[in-house]
Design an enzyme around this catalytic site. Structure first.
Site, PDB file in Angstrom:
ATOM      1  N   PHE A 123       0.865  -1.194   0.000  1.00 44.53           N
ATOM      2  CA  PHE A 123       0.000   0.000   0.000  1.00 44.53           C
ATOM      3  C   PHE A 123       0.899   1.241   0.000  1.00 44.53           C
ATOM      4  O   PHE A 123       1.864   1.308   0.755  1.00 44.53           O
ATOM      5  CB  PHE A 123      -0.906  -0.023   1.233  1.00 44.53           C
ATOM      6  CG  PHE A 123      -1.994   1.009   1.184  1.00 44.53           C
ATOM      7  CD1 PHE A 123      -3.149   0.794   0.447  1.00 44.53           C
ATOM      8  CD2 PHE A 123      -1.854   2.215   1.844  1.00 44.53           C
ATOM      9  CE1 PHE A 123      -4.151   1.755   0.397  1.00 44.53           C
ATOM     10  CE2 PHE A 123      -2.849   3.183   1.792  1.00 44.53           C
ATOM     11  CZ  PHE A 123      -4.004   2.949   1.068  1.00 44.53           C
ATOM     12  N   ASP A 192       1.023  -4.581   8.906  1.00 43.00           N
ATOM     13  CA  ASP A 192      -0.110  -3.704   8.605  1.00 43.00           C
ATOM     14  C   ASP A 192      -1.325  -4.617   8.428  1.00 43.00           C
ATOM     15  O   ASP A 192      -1.363  -5.460   7.528  1.00 43.00           O
ATOM     16  CB  ASP A 192       0.177  -2.894   7.332  1.00 43.00           C
ATOM     17  CG  ASP A 192      -0.921  -1.867   7.052  1.00 43.00           C
ATOM     18  OD1 ASP A 192      -2.074  -2.091   7.466  1.00 43.00           O
ATOM     19  OD2 ASP A 192      -0.621  -0.855   6.394  1.00 43.00           O
ATOM     20  N   TYR A 217     -11.525   2.297   9.667  1.00 39.68           N
ATOM     21  CA  TYR A 217     -12.699   2.636   8.835  1.00 39.68           C
ATOM     22  C   TYR A 217     -13.035   1.593   7.779  1.00 39.68           C
ATOM     23  O   TYR A 217     -13.933   1.777   6.978  1.00 39.68           O
ATOM     24  CB  TYR A 217     -12.524   4.017   8.171  1.00 39.68           C
ATOM     25  CG  TYR A 217     -11.239   4.215   7.402  1.00 39.68           C
ATOM     26  CD1 TYR A 217     -11.097   3.734   6.112  1.00 39.68           C
ATOM     27  CD2 TYR A 217     -10.177   4.918   7.954  1.00 39.68           C
ATOM     28  CE1 TYR A 217      -9.926   3.927   5.405  1.00 39.68           C
ATOM     29  CE2 TYR A 217      -9.004   5.120   7.261  1.00 39.68           C
ATOM     30  CZ  TYR A 217      -8.878   4.612   5.981  1.00 39.68           C
ATOM     31  OH  TYR A 217      -7.713   4.796   5.294  1.00 39.68           O
ATOM     32  N   LYS A 218     -12.292   0.469   7.758  1.00 41.90           N
ATOM     33  CA  LYS A 218     -12.599  -0.576   6.774  1.00 41.90           C
ATOM     34  C   LYS A 218     -13.535  -1.591   7.430  1.00 41.90           C
ATOM     35  O   LYS A 218     -14.688  -1.275   7.681  1.00 41.90           O
ATOM     36  CB  LYS A 218     -11.294  -1.177   6.255  1.00 41.90           C
ATOM     37  CG  LYS A 218     -10.541  -0.155   5.384  1.00 41.90           C
ATOM     38  CD  LYS A 218      -9.146  -0.565   4.978  1.00 41.90           C
ATOM     39  CE  LYS A 218      -8.537   0.537   4.122  1.00 41.90           C
ATOM     40  NZ  LYS A 218      -7.066   0.551   4.149  1.00 41.90           N
ATOM     41  N   ARG A 364     -11.953  -4.217  -8.015  1.00 38.60           N
ATOM     42  CA  ARG A 364     -11.839  -4.860  -6.707  1.00 38.60           C
ATOM     43  C   ARG A 364     -13.210  -4.924  -6.038  1.00 38.60           C
ATOM     44  O   ARG A 364     -13.887  -3.911  -5.899  1.00 38.60           O
ATOM     45  CB  ARG A 364     -10.865  -4.036  -5.851  1.00 38.60           C
ATOM     46  CG  ARG A 364     -10.544  -4.647  -4.517  1.00 38.60           C
ATOM     47  CD  ARG A 364      -9.523  -3.820  -3.774  1.00 38.60           C
ATOM     48  NE  ARG A 364     -10.091  -2.570  -3.292  1.00 38.60           N
ATOM     49  CZ  ARG A 364      -9.576  -1.842  -2.300  1.00 38.60           C
ATOM     50  NH1 ARG A 364      -8.457  -2.217  -1.734  1.00 38.60           N
ATOM     51  NH2 ARG A 364     -10.162  -0.734  -1.910  1.00 38.60           N
TER      52      ARG A 364
HETATM   53  C1  LIG Z   1      -6.329   1.690   4.117  1.00 32.67           C
HETATM   54  C2  LIG Z   1      -4.893   1.399   4.358  1.00 32.67           C
HETATM   55  C3  LIG Z   1      -4.081   2.314   5.032  1.00 32.67           C
HETATM   56  C4  LIG Z   1      -4.665   3.634   5.450  1.00 32.67           C
HETATM   57  O1  LIG Z   1      -3.762   4.490   6.045  1.00 32.67           O
HETATM   58  P1  LIG Z   1      -4.294   5.821   6.728  1.00 32.67           P
HETATM   59  O2  LIG Z   1      -3.054   6.544   7.078  1.00 32.67           O
HETATM   60  O3  LIG Z   1      -5.076   5.430   7.945  1.00 32.67           O
HETATM   61  O4  LIG Z   1      -5.121   6.554   5.738  1.00 32.67           O
HETATM   62  C5  LIG Z   1      -2.774   1.956   5.265  1.00 32.67           C
HETATM   63  N1  LIG Z   1      -2.277   0.766   4.869  1.00 32.67           N
HETATM   64  C6  LIG Z   1      -3.035  -0.127   4.201  1.00 32.67           C
HETATM   65  C7  LIG Z   1      -2.467  -1.446   3.795  1.00 32.67           C
HETATM   66  C8  LIG Z   1      -4.361   0.168   3.922  1.00 32.67           C
HETATM   67  O5  LIG Z   1      -5.108  -0.706   3.261  1.00 32.67           O
END
Ligand SMILES: *Cc1c(COP(=O)(O)O)cnc(C)c1O
Length: 405
Positions: A123, A192, A217-218, A364
């Protein structure tokens, strides 16, 4: 397939939990892995905190409503979802900021080593946060494709930092094997869990993970920009020092001392004042996911995606699945490669089937098990087949790109 879907829904032990969420009429929501749906209880909880605790309690609510401990309280509720002990998890900041704190702390715990090892295509924010530390001369970024990560672990590596379920493909890492390999090489490990928490079982203590962070938030349904969480194994609490030494991470913030003294436990992860409204919404989502239970969510998630694959085969679609075909090897999503994935996604959204597009060519579809029905799978597969078979996606309006995709 619709008859079978209805029978599966009738036998689904989680079916009743759909009623705990607000889901708009006419929408099949396959993007709970990007922004979870709104729990019905959230509105009342927010109203109570805003009107009573803020409106009437004012500053007194830091004590009377226990706002001060909210980050640790919500963290302790997240802990069992990820195989951690309650005092090892805190809800705070964003995943990005937590990555910064945890990577920095890991570097300080491995003097003489500067390499942060991750995979290309992780990510973006995960990689960007390494880059920021590299710019300050504090870290060296090393990216190795997933089948070469083991070989890239040498005695320069301070930290192995990986995402458990890949955001684009859903592919899972073997957390136990990767963690062990990193430890054998003398490195620490940071996971993560953004695409795992609340959808798949994770056992941080069981695999001896050092650090972790993940998204609120997921699958935790904490609302847009909900606080994230951070985990530090308690064996590291004594020698762990994160660099964002704000007053909320102080041992006694209200001593207003000139000297920083880190809180001895997980509270040290906090930096500034806790976002009480955000934590309020997150707590509702976490309570609901904890009530349903991760094991039940995980089996339903696998059943949903398997059934969706059956439905598209039945409709005569031959799509290029980039997610692992084995349900135990992927997160709660299916990703398909298609040259016109963007337009395809827009055409589906126009029909009320909300998935998302990930650059450059991935459609997705996320299967949040807490509120989706097997019926939604059959219905979504029908729309996908129609959009492709009638080439509806070719309409001009479906190729205009918005800022957020
Ligand atoms: C959604 C997501 C994030 C989000 O990071 P924020 O800093 O909270 O916006 C980070 N890493 C992964 C793998 C994600 O899917």
């Amino acid at each position: 397939m619709m008859d079978r879907a209805k029978a599966l829904d009738a036998a689904d032990p989680l079916a009743a939990f759909r009623e705990s969420f607000i889901l708009p009429e006419g929408v099949i929501y396959l993007d709970g892995n990007s922004l979870g749906a709104l729990p019905k209880a959230t509105t009342a909880a927010m109203t109570r905190v805003v009107e009573k605790e803020w409106g009437e309690g004012l500053i007194r609510s830091w004590n009377d409503a226990d706002w001060f401990a909210m980050g640790t309280r919500v963290g302790a509720k997240i802990a069992p979802l990820i195989g951690a002990k309650p005092h090892e998890v805190i809800a705070c900041d964003t995943v990005s900021v937590n990555l910064f704190k945890l990577i920095s702390a890991a570097l300080a715990m491995r003097p003489g080593r500067k390499v942060i090892l991750s995979e290309p295509g992780n990510f973006p924010t995960d990689i960007y946060m390494i880059e920021g530390l590299e710019r300050q001369g504090l870290a060296t970024q090393r990216l190795a494709p997933r089948d070469q990560i083991m070989d890239a672990l040498d005695d320069d590596v301070a930290l192995l930092m990986l995402t458990h379920a890949h955001y684009k493909t859903g592919e899972l890492f073997d957390m136990a094997a990767m963690t062990k390999a990193a430890h054998d090489a003398g490195a620490l490990v940071l996971w993560d869990l953004s695409h795992s928490t609340g959808a798949l079982p994770v056992d941080l203590n069981g695999v001896h993970a050092d650090f972790a962070t993940g998204c609120g938030y997921k699958y935790l349904n904490g609302g847009p920009g909900a606080p994230a969480f951070a985990y530090v194994a308690d064996r590291h609490h004594a020698d762990f020092a994160q660099p964002l030494t704000g007053w909320f991470g102080h041992a006694r913030p209200f001593a207003f001392s000139d000297e920083y003294e880190a809180a001895p436990g997980i509270e040290q992860l906090q930096c500034g004042t806790a976002p009480i409204l955000g934590l309020t919404a997150l707590e509702v989502g976490v309570d609901l996911i904890a009530e349903i239970g991760v094991d039940r969510l995980y089996s339903k998630s696998r059943a949903l995606s398997e059934f969706f694959l059956e439905c598209i085969v039945e409709r005569g679609l031959d799509l290029d699945l980039v997610s692992p075909s084995e349900s135990t090897a992927r997160g709660s999503q299916l990703s398909f490669r298609h040259d016109n994935a963007y337009a395809l996604c827009q055409a589906l959204i126009a029909r009320g089937v909300i998935g998302d597009f990930r650059d450059p060519d991935i459609l997705r579809l996320g299967f949040a098990p807490a509120y989706l029905r097997f019926e939604d799978m059959a219905e979504a597969a029908k729309h996908l087949a129609e959009v492709i078979q009638t080439e509806e996606w070719q309409r001009d309006e479906f190729s205009q790109r918005a800022a957020v995709t």
